[in-house]
Write a protein that holds these residues in place. Structure first.
Motif, PDB file in Angstrom:
ATOM      1  N   LEU A  83       0.829  -1.207   0.000  1.00  6.75           N
ATOM      2  CA  LEU A  83       0.000   0.000   0.000  1.00  6.75           C
ATOM      3  C   LEU A  83       0.863   1.256   0.000  1.00  6.75           C
ATOM      4  CD1 LEU A  83      -2.705  -1.218   2.530  1.00  6.75           C
ATOM      5  CD2 LEU A  83      -3.001  -0.879   0.069  1.00  6.75           C
ATOM      6  N   ILE A  84       1.970   1.222   0.729  1.00  7.33           N
ATOM      7  CA  ILE A  84       2.912   2.339   0.714  1.00  7.33           C
ATOM      8  C   ILE A  84       3.427   2.567  -0.702  1.00  7.33           C
ATOM      9  CG2 ILE A  84       5.256   2.996   1.406  1.00  7.33           C
ATOM     10  CD1 ILE A  84       4.623   1.768   4.174  1.00  7.33           C
ATOM     11  N   ASP A  85       3.834   1.480  -1.346  1.00  5.58           N
ATOM     12  CA  ASP A  85       4.388   1.584  -2.706  1.00  5.58           C
ATOM     13  C   ASP A  85       3.365   2.141  -3.694  1.00  5.58           C
ATOM     14  OD1 ASP A  85       6.712   0.491  -1.697  1.00  5.58           O
ATOM     15  OD2 ASP A  85       6.298  -1.539  -2.427  1.00  5.58           O
ATOM     16  N   LYS A  86       2.082   1.807  -3.473  1.00  2.00           N
ATOM     17  CA  LYS A  86       1.035   2.231  -4.406  1.00  2.00           C
ATOM     18  C   LYS A  86       0.512   3.632  -4.107  1.00  2.00           C
ATOM     19  CE  LYS A  86      -2.262   1.809  -7.519  1.00  2.00           C
ATOM     20  NZ  LYS A  86      -1.968   1.807  -8.969  1.00  2.00           N
ATOM     21  N   PHE A  87       0.290   3.955  -2.847  1.00  9.71           N
ATOM     22  CA  PHE A  87      -0.477   5.154  -2.518  1.00  9.71           C
ATOM     23  C   PHE A  87       0.321   6.281  -1.830  1.00  9.71           C
ATOM     24  CE2 PHE A  87      -3.778   1.752  -2.482  1.00  9.71           C
ATOM     25  CZ  PHE A  87      -4.506   2.216  -3.574  1.00  9.71           C
ATOM     26  N   TRP A  88       1.561   6.051  -1.472  1.00  8.08           N
ATOM     27  CA  TRP A  88       2.355   7.121  -0.849  1.00  8.08           C
ATOM     28  C   TRP A  88       3.346   7.694  -1.832  1.00  8.08           C
ATOM     29  CZ3 TRP A  88       4.048   5.700   4.858  1.00  8.08           C
ATOM     30  CH2 TRP A  88       2.924   5.687   5.677  1.00  8.08           C
ATOM     31  N   PRO A  89       3.509   9.003  -1.923  1.00  6.53           N
ATOM     32  CA  PRO A  89       2.692   9.999  -1.205  1.00  6.53           C
ATOM     33  C   PRO A  89       1.273  10.051  -1.762  1.00  6.53           C
ATOM     34  CG  PRO A  89       4.173  11.077  -2.740  1.00  6.53           C
ATOM     35  CD  PRO A  89       4.537   9.628  -2.761  1.00  6.53           C
ATOM     36  N   GLY A  90       0.316  10.290  -0.866  1.00  8.58           N
ATOM     37  CA  GLY A  90      -1.078  10.332  -1.285  1.00  8.58           C
ATOM     38  C   GLY A  90      -2.030  10.318  -0.119  1.00  8.58           C
ATOM     39  N   SER A  91      -3.308  10.132  -0.439  1.00 10.14           N
ATOM     40  CA  SER A  91      -4.392  10.352   0.523  1.00 10.14           C
ATOM     41  C   SER A  91      -4.769   9.103   1.311  1.00 10.14           C
ATOM     42  CB  SER A  91      -5.621  10.899  -0.211  1.00 10.14           C
ATOM     43  OG  SER A  91      -5.293  12.074  -0.918  1.00 10.14           O
ATOM     44  N   LEU A  92      -3.767   8.348   1.749  1.00  8.43           N
ATOM     45  CA  LEU A  92      -4.001   7.166   2.586  1.00  8.43           C
ATOM     46  C   LEU A  92      -3.180   7.285   3.857  1.00  8.43           C
ATOM     47  CD1 LEU A  92      -5.227   4.324   2.989  1.00  8.43           C
ATOM     48  CD2 LEU A  92      -3.160   3.400   1.904  1.00  8.43           C
ATOM     49  N   THR A  93      -3.862   7.261   5.006  1.00  7.61           N
ATOM     50  CA  THR A  93      -3.224   7.241   6.315  1.00  7.61           C
ATOM     51  C   THR A  93      -3.323   5.827   6.857  1.00  7.61           C
ATOM     52  OG1 THR A  93      -3.738   9.551   6.800  1.00  7.61           O
ATOM     53  CG2 THR A  93      -3.394   8.098   8.691  1.00  7.61           C
ATOM     54  N   MET A  94      -2.224   5.304   7.405  1.00  6.77           N
ATOM     55  CA  MET A  94      -2.242   3.947   7.947  1.00  6.77           C
ATOM     56  C   MET A  94      -1.841   3.934   9.417  1.00  6.77           C
ATOM     57  SD  MET A  94      -0.983   1.399   4.883  1.00  6.77           S
ATOM     58  CE  MET A  94       0.312   2.414   4.167  1.00  6.77           C
ATOM     59  N   ILE A  95      -2.559   3.110  10.184  1.00 10.15           N
ATOM     60  CA  ILE A  95      -2.302   2.954  11.615  1.00 10.15           C
ATOM     61  C   ILE A  95      -1.420   1.734  11.831  1.00 10.15           C
ATOM     62  CG2 ILE A  95      -3.351   2.447  13.859  1.00 10.15           C
ATOM     63  CD1 ILE A  95      -5.834   3.957  12.907  1.00 10.15           C
ATOM     64  N   PHE A  96      -0.311   1.948  12.579  1.00 12.19           N
ATOM     65  CA  PHE A  96       0.619   0.865  12.892  1.00 12.19           C
ATOM     66  C   PHE A  96       0.820   0.766  14.401  1.00 12.19           C
ATOM     67  CE2 PHE A  96       2.308   2.389   8.689  1.00 12.19           C
ATOM     68  CZ  PHE A  96       1.882   1.286   7.950  1.00 12.19           C
ATOM     69  N   ASN A  97       1.176  -0.424  14.867  1.00 10.84           N
ATOM     70  CA  ASN A  97       1.648  -0.567  16.236  1.00 10.84           C
ATOM     71  C   ASN A  97       2.970   0.170  16.382  1.00 10.84           C
ATOM     72  OD1 ASN A  97      -0.356  -2.356  17.489  1.00 10.84           O
ATOM     73  ND2 ASN A  97       0.347  -3.863  15.991  1.00 10.84           N
ATOM     74  N   LEU A  98       3.204   0.717  17.569  1.00  9.50           N
ATOM     75  CA  LEU A  98       4.399   1.508  17.816  1.00  9.50           C
ATOM     76  C   LEU A  98       5.457   0.722  18.576  1.00  9.50           C
ATOM     77  CD1 LEU A  98       2.767   4.873  18.947  1.00  9.50           C
ATOM     78  CD2 LEU A  98       3.968   4.464  16.785  1.00  9.50           C
ATOM     79  N   LYS A  99       6.702   1.088  18.353  1.00  9.17           N
ATOM     80  CA  LYS A  99       7.779   0.624  19.222  1.00  9.17           C
ATOM     81  C   LYS A  99       7.559   1.247  20.606  1.00  9.17           C
ATOM     82  CE  LYS A  99      11.049   0.340  15.374  1.00  9.17           C
ATOM     83  NZ  LYS A  99      12.271   0.908  14.750  1.00  9.17           N
ATOM     84  N   PRO A 100       8.082   0.632  21.661  1.00  5.72           N
ATOM     85  CA  PRO A 100       7.831   1.156  23.012  1.00  5.72           C
ATOM     86  C   PRO A 100       8.407   2.556  23.228  1.00  5.72           C
ATOM     87  CG  PRO A 100       8.652  -1.105  23.105  1.00  5.72           C
ATOM     88  CD  PRO A 100       8.824  -0.647  21.682  1.00  5.72           C
TER      89      PRO A 100
END
Length: 340
Positions: A83-100
């Protein structure tokens, strides 16, 4: 505080403000954002104060490179990379787990996840790169009001509350980015935008859930727009559904002598003999122009305090019209013409 209007030639000044812990509004292809150093807790807290935003409403982290995301995200799955390769930069925000312990609770709302956005606006990407830090990026408006699609909208809401506005002209999309939760087993859309469910599924070749719902008072939302009232002008908005008669709307307006706002497609506007008290603004000719114009048109009616009611065209929620209807329903508080 005096809010400065900055141009492309003053990018260094905008980056300096960010490094100093000040707030700078920045352009994207969707709406204007309100930027602060995402690694500076005191600066982030200024964003909540300037907007009047509830502190349990997490902030999107805006970046200028994939490497910047990977510094904070615990893992980027194979699907997320596609999805990063297809839509970034662009109008897609993605939620990821964070490092501590990599981002303040002021950014995450106390969650172990964060939403990341790589906007399609070179001026803002240059701003982040020059500042050397990711920036938080909620819409640059007073909380609950229509999102800003021009620098002038930002100035109207936040003049005197932020250091500067980086002006790059009107935005091109007009509604905020799609928010996709990639921290769960089945990717879930939490906010629709220009990147649609079908667009995402075509890239990752698997089903995507639609998890948009109202978040309870004791819950922290994972994405903006899930819990609190949004996008509302001063007047009450009523949605005119696709199966409603606009002729009936015109007859209703004629019976009520006060000025009434109307937002509709060109063909509807031209097909009806409107009463004199109808104040009409066009939404263009299709769902894309309607999405682009929605916030700006709602804000235009705020310049006419005598208007207390706005009738706005509803669309069948397909493609970008799904994002349009998501914002319009929140703006109207789910109120429809047929309820009058």
């Amino acid at each position: 505080m005096k809010t400065q209007m900055l141009t492309r030639d003053q990018l260094d000044q905008a980056a300096a403000f960010i490094r100093q812990g000040e707030l700078v509004s920045f352009p994207t292809e969707t709406v204007y954002g309100l930027g602060a150093d995402a690694t500076n807790e005191a600066a982030v807290k200024k964003v909540y104060a300037a907007k009047g935003r509830p502190s349990d409403n997490p902030l999107i982290v805006t970046v200028s490179s994939e490497e910047m995301v990977k510094k904070y995200a615990a893992n980027i799955s194979e699907d997320a990379q596609k999805l990063i390769d297809k839509f970034w930069p662009g109008s897609l925000t993605m939620i990821f787990n964070l490092k501590p312990n990599v981002l303040s609770k002021a950014v995450t709302g106390g969650l172990s996840t964060a939403a990341f956005r790589f906007p399609k606006n070179q001026l803002t990407l240059d701003l982040i790169t020059k500042a050397g830090v990711p920036i938080v990026g909620p819409s640059a408006n007073t909380s609950g009001k229509p999102s800003p699609t021009t620098a002038q909208h930002v100035f109207h809401d936040l003049n005197g509350k932020i250091a500067a506005i980086l002006d790059d002209g009107p935005t091109t999309v007009g509604v905020e980015s799609t928010v996709l939760d990639m921290s769960v087993e089945t990717p879930s859309i939490l906010r629709p935008g220009a990147v649609t469910k079908a667009d995402i599924e075509a890239v990752i070749h698997r089903n995507v859930m639609d998890e948009r719902h109202h978040v309870g008072t004791d819950q922290t939302p994972k994405a903006p727009g899930m819990k609190y009232k949004h996008y509302a002008p001063n007047a009450q908005v009523y949605i005119v559904d696709p199966d409603d008669s606009w002729l009936d709307v015109a007859k209703w307006i004629e019976k009520h002598p006060q000025p009434i706002g109307v937002m509709a497609f060109d063909n509807i506007i031209s097909s009806i003999d409107w009463p004199m008290n109808a104040q009409i603004i066009t939404l263009g000719s299709n769902s894309r122009t309607a999405s682009h114009d929605l916030f700006a048109d709602l804000r235009e009616f705020d310049n006419h305090p005598e208007i207390k009611i706005i009738f706005t065209q509803g669309l069948k929620p397909s493609g970008i019209a799904e994002a349009y209807m998501n914002r319009l329903n929140k703006s109207a508080g789910q109120m429809h013409f047929k309820q009058l």
